[in-house]
Motif scaffolding. Structure first.
Motif, PDB file in Angstrom:
ATOM      1  N   ARG A 244       0.829  -1.210   0.000  1.00  0.00           N
ATOM      2  CA  ARG A 244       0.000   0.000   0.000  1.00  0.00           C
ATOM      3  C   ARG A 244       0.858   1.252   0.000  1.00  0.00           C
ATOM      4  O   ARG A 244       0.578   2.238  -0.712  1.00  0.00           O
ATOM      5  N   ILE A 245       1.946   1.216   0.796  1.00  0.00           N
ATOM      6  CA  ILE A 245       2.841   2.385   0.854  1.00  0.00           C
ATOM      7  C   ILE A 245       3.479   2.637  -0.494  1.00  0.00           C
ATOM      8  O   ILE A 245       3.575   3.770  -0.981  1.00  0.00           O
ATOM      9  N   ARG A 263       5.627  10.379   8.558  1.00  0.00           N
ATOM     10  CA  ARG A 263       4.492   9.527   8.952  1.00  0.00           C
ATOM     11  C   ARG A 263       4.639   8.117   8.363  1.00  0.00           C
ATOM     12  O   ARG A 263       4.411   7.114   9.063  1.00  0.00           O
ATOM     13  N   ASP A 264       5.058   8.080   7.075  1.00  0.00           N
ATOM     14  CA  ASP A 264       5.215   6.755   6.468  1.00  0.00           C
ATOM     15  C   ASP A 264       6.330   5.966   7.145  1.00  0.00           C
ATOM     16  O   ASP A 264       6.256   4.747   7.302  1.00  0.00           O
ATOM     17  N   GLN A 268       5.900   2.309   8.961  1.00  0.00           N
ATOM     18  CA  GLN A 268       6.726   1.134   8.695  1.00  0.00           C
ATOM     19  C   GLN A 268       7.402   0.618   9.971  1.00  0.00           C
ATOM     20  O   GLN A 268       7.508  -0.590  10.197  1.00  0.00           O
ATOM     21  N   GLU A 269       7.880   1.553  10.791  1.00  0.00           N
ATOM     22  CA  GLU A 269       8.503   1.148  12.051  1.00  0.00           C
ATOM     23  C   GLU A 269       7.503   0.416  12.948  1.00  0.00           C
ATOM     24  O   GLU A 269       7.822  -0.569  13.619  1.00  0.00           O
ATOM     25  N   ARG A 270       6.267   0.921  12.968  1.00  0.00           N
ATOM     26  CA  ARG A 270       5.239   0.242  13.788  1.00  0.00           C
ATOM     27  C   ARG A 270       4.977  -1.161  13.268  1.00  0.00           C
ATOM     28  O   ARG A 270       4.807  -2.103  14.040  1.00  0.00           O
ATOM     29  N   PRO A 309      -0.739  14.875  10.771  1.00  0.00           N
ATOM     30  CA  PRO A 309      -1.840  14.842   9.796  1.00  0.00           C
ATOM     31  C   PRO A 309      -1.650  13.684   8.821  1.00  0.00           C
ATOM     32  O   PRO A 309      -0.569  13.129   8.706  1.00  0.00           O
ATOM     33  N   GLU A 310      -2.776  13.324   8.145  1.00  0.00           N
ATOM     34  CA  GLU A 310      -2.713  12.246   7.168  1.00  0.00           C
ATOM     35  C   GLU A 310      -1.797  12.655   6.030  1.00  0.00           C
ATOM     36  O   GLU A 310      -1.752  13.824   5.629  1.00  0.00           O
ATOM     37  N   SER A 311      -1.025  11.734   5.493  1.00  0.00           N
ATOM     38  CA  SER A 311      -0.081  12.015   4.404  1.00  0.00           C
ATOM     39  C   SER A 311      -0.843  12.283   3.115  1.00  0.00           C
ATOM     40  O   SER A 311      -1.798  11.561   2.778  1.00  0.00           O
TER      41      SER A 311
END
Length: 511
Positions: A244-245, A263-264, A268-270, A309-311
């Motif tokens: 998706r990314i 944010r991305d 990914q880290e999460r 905020p959302e990317s």
């Protein structure tokens, strides 16, 4: 001859010749005395009541069926039981029943009390125990009864034997019944306790179904399977996130990739940390330090993402239709995977809780199981004993157990055992001969008469001579009197012997 001239220290001698002369002088007194004693003794001995004795032997018959098949519940020592039976059979009520039934001791009952009559009959009853050997113990015993009634002595003896047999059978049967009733009561209590223990164990198993120690292996296998499935699901979520990314960062018009935003990068880290957490949970519990650290890191990333905020990257440029469709599918698949992940986590926690609770549940389950096994073994033991007691009771009812059997029944005796008239007659005859002789000798010794010249010389002081002796002088009257005494003595002897002969022929005493 003066008295002071006698020698007081002289000894009186009594020679056989002098004794024979004394007997001749007193023969007319000795014969009537001896005849009187003889007649009185013979009459007394002949009139003594005859005592008859009857005896019966009772055999202790052992159990017919071997004890390895049916064990008897009668374990009382036979000698002790015989003593008890003796007290029961010779009790006042039982002896009074026999006395009334056979009308025993009618004259004695008119003069003596009831207790005296019963004690008298008890003294005439004797029980002798006969042991075969030290190992075998009691083998038989005899009952002996003495009475003056020849016709009833055997009947009474057999009645006493029947009483022993009846009391023994009744006592054994009652003891067997009592044992069975006691064991039946204990069996009911044991059954009730067993049902309570079984209900408690079953309720506990139902309450903790799937968490008991016997389900530990299955729980561990299920937990391993769920953790593997969770890891596979995490891997799938990671791959979908990456796809998706990539799709969101790629412009439809520019083939080159755009740089990742903060944010991305955090997203990914999460994803990476969530994959590490899943792998750690497969090996360790939630209290493990590494698991706690990874959770904290995920929590911090979520907090940072919440402030951003959302990317908008990739949205400024229009996407083609295929990319939009693929992103929609990826979102649906991620949503489904996250729901599946939540379900797996819930199942893992459930099975992990069951595994963790095994040590606590095992202690309580072991206690309930132990109580149940004790109750079951107690119930089984009592059940076996109750069945054995029931067979023993049937054995007693069918008289196949140890019992008393009359070996030799009492028979009417032919001769009395008392008195021993032959011996008593001999004693009477000897007494009738010796008593007159002894009386005459004692009378002569105590009379103080001088019986001859030698005796007189012993009594006088030495040196005093005896001038002469005067022989006995008998007149015609003395000869006539002597003759009459002989005739009277002969007639008395004849009459006495005749009377005794008639008496003995009429009485006919049994020797």
């Amino acid at each position: 001859m003066q008295d002071e001239e006698l020698n007081p220290g002289g000894a009186n001698s009594f020679t056989p010749k002098q004794a024979f002369a004394a007997f001749r002088r007193h023969v007319h007194t000795m014969v009537p005395m001896g005849l009187l004693l003889l007649a009185a003794g013979i009459v007394i001995v002949s009139m003594m009541p005859n005592v008859y004795r009857a005896s019966t032997t009772i055999l202790v018959d052992p159990q017919k069926i071997p004890e390895r098949y049916v064990a008897s519940t009668i374990t009382t020592d036979l000698n002790a039981r015989l003593n008890t039976l003796t007290q029961q059979v010779l009790s006042a009520s039982r002896l009074q029943e026999i006395i009334d039934r056979n009308d025993l001791y009618p004259k004695m009952r008119q003069k003596a009390s009831r207790e005296e009559v019963i004690d008298y009959m008890r003294s005439k009853t004797k029980i002798d125990i006969k042991a075969a050997s030290e190992d075998q113990g009691l083998s038989s015993f005899s009952i002996t009864y003495e009475s003056e009634n020849r016709d009833l002595v055997a009947k009474v003896t057999n009645q006493l034997a029947e009483s022993f047999i009846a009391w023994n059978l009744n006592a054994r049967e009652l003891q067997a019944q009592g044992t069975k009733q006691f064991l039946s009561g204990e069996l009911d209590e044991a059954k009730k306790s067993l049902e309570e223990q079984e209900s408690a164990l079953q309720a506990y198993r139902l309450q903790h179904a799937g968490a008991t120690p016997d389900a530990l292996t299955g729980n561990l296998q299920a937990l391993s399977r769920l953790q593997a499935e969770s890891q596979a699901n995490e891997d799938a979520i990671g791959r979908l996130d990456q796809e998706r990314i990539l799709l969101t960062q790629t412009k439809s018009s520019d083939p080159r990739g755009m740089p990742l935003t903060e944010r991305d990068r955090l997203v990914q880290e999460r994803r990476r940390l969530e994959g590490d957490l899943s792998r750690l949970r497969q090996q360790f519990t939630d209290s493990y330090p590494d698991v706690i650290t990874v959770k904290e890191q995920i929590k911090e990333i979520n907090a940072r993402l919440a402030t951003m905020p959302e990317s908008l990257a990739g949205i400024s440029e229009p996407m083609d239709t295929n990319t939009k469709v693929r992103l929609a599918l990826i979102e649906k698949e991620l949503e489904r995977r996250h729901q599946h992940k939540a379900g797996l986590q819930q199942q893992i926690q459930s099975f992990q809780g069951k595994v963790d609770s095994v040590p606590v549940l095992e202690t309580r389950l072991a206690e309930l199981t132990r109580n149940y096994e004790v109750s079951r073994q107690n119930y089984q033991s009592l059940l076996d004993k109750t069945l054995s007691a029931g067979m023993s009771e049937e054995l007693e009812k069918k008289q196949q157990a140890e019992r008393f059997t009359v070996l030799d029944a009492a028979k009417t005796p032919e001769k009395p055992v008392k008195p021993a008239r032959a011996i008593l007659f001999s004693v009477v005859i000897v007494a009738a001969l010796l008593f007159p002789l002894g009386t005459v000798l004692v009378k002569e010794l105590l009379s103080g008469a001088i019986r001859g010249e030698a005796e007189l010389k012993e009594m006088l002081t030495p040196g005093i001579p005896v001038l002469g002796t005067i022989p006995p002088i008998q007149s015609k009257l003395d000869f006539r009197r002597e003759w009459w005494l002989r005739v009277r003595t002969s007639l008395l002897l004849l009459l006495t012997c005749t009377a005794l002969a008639i008496f003995l022929l009429k009485v006919r005493p049994v020797l």
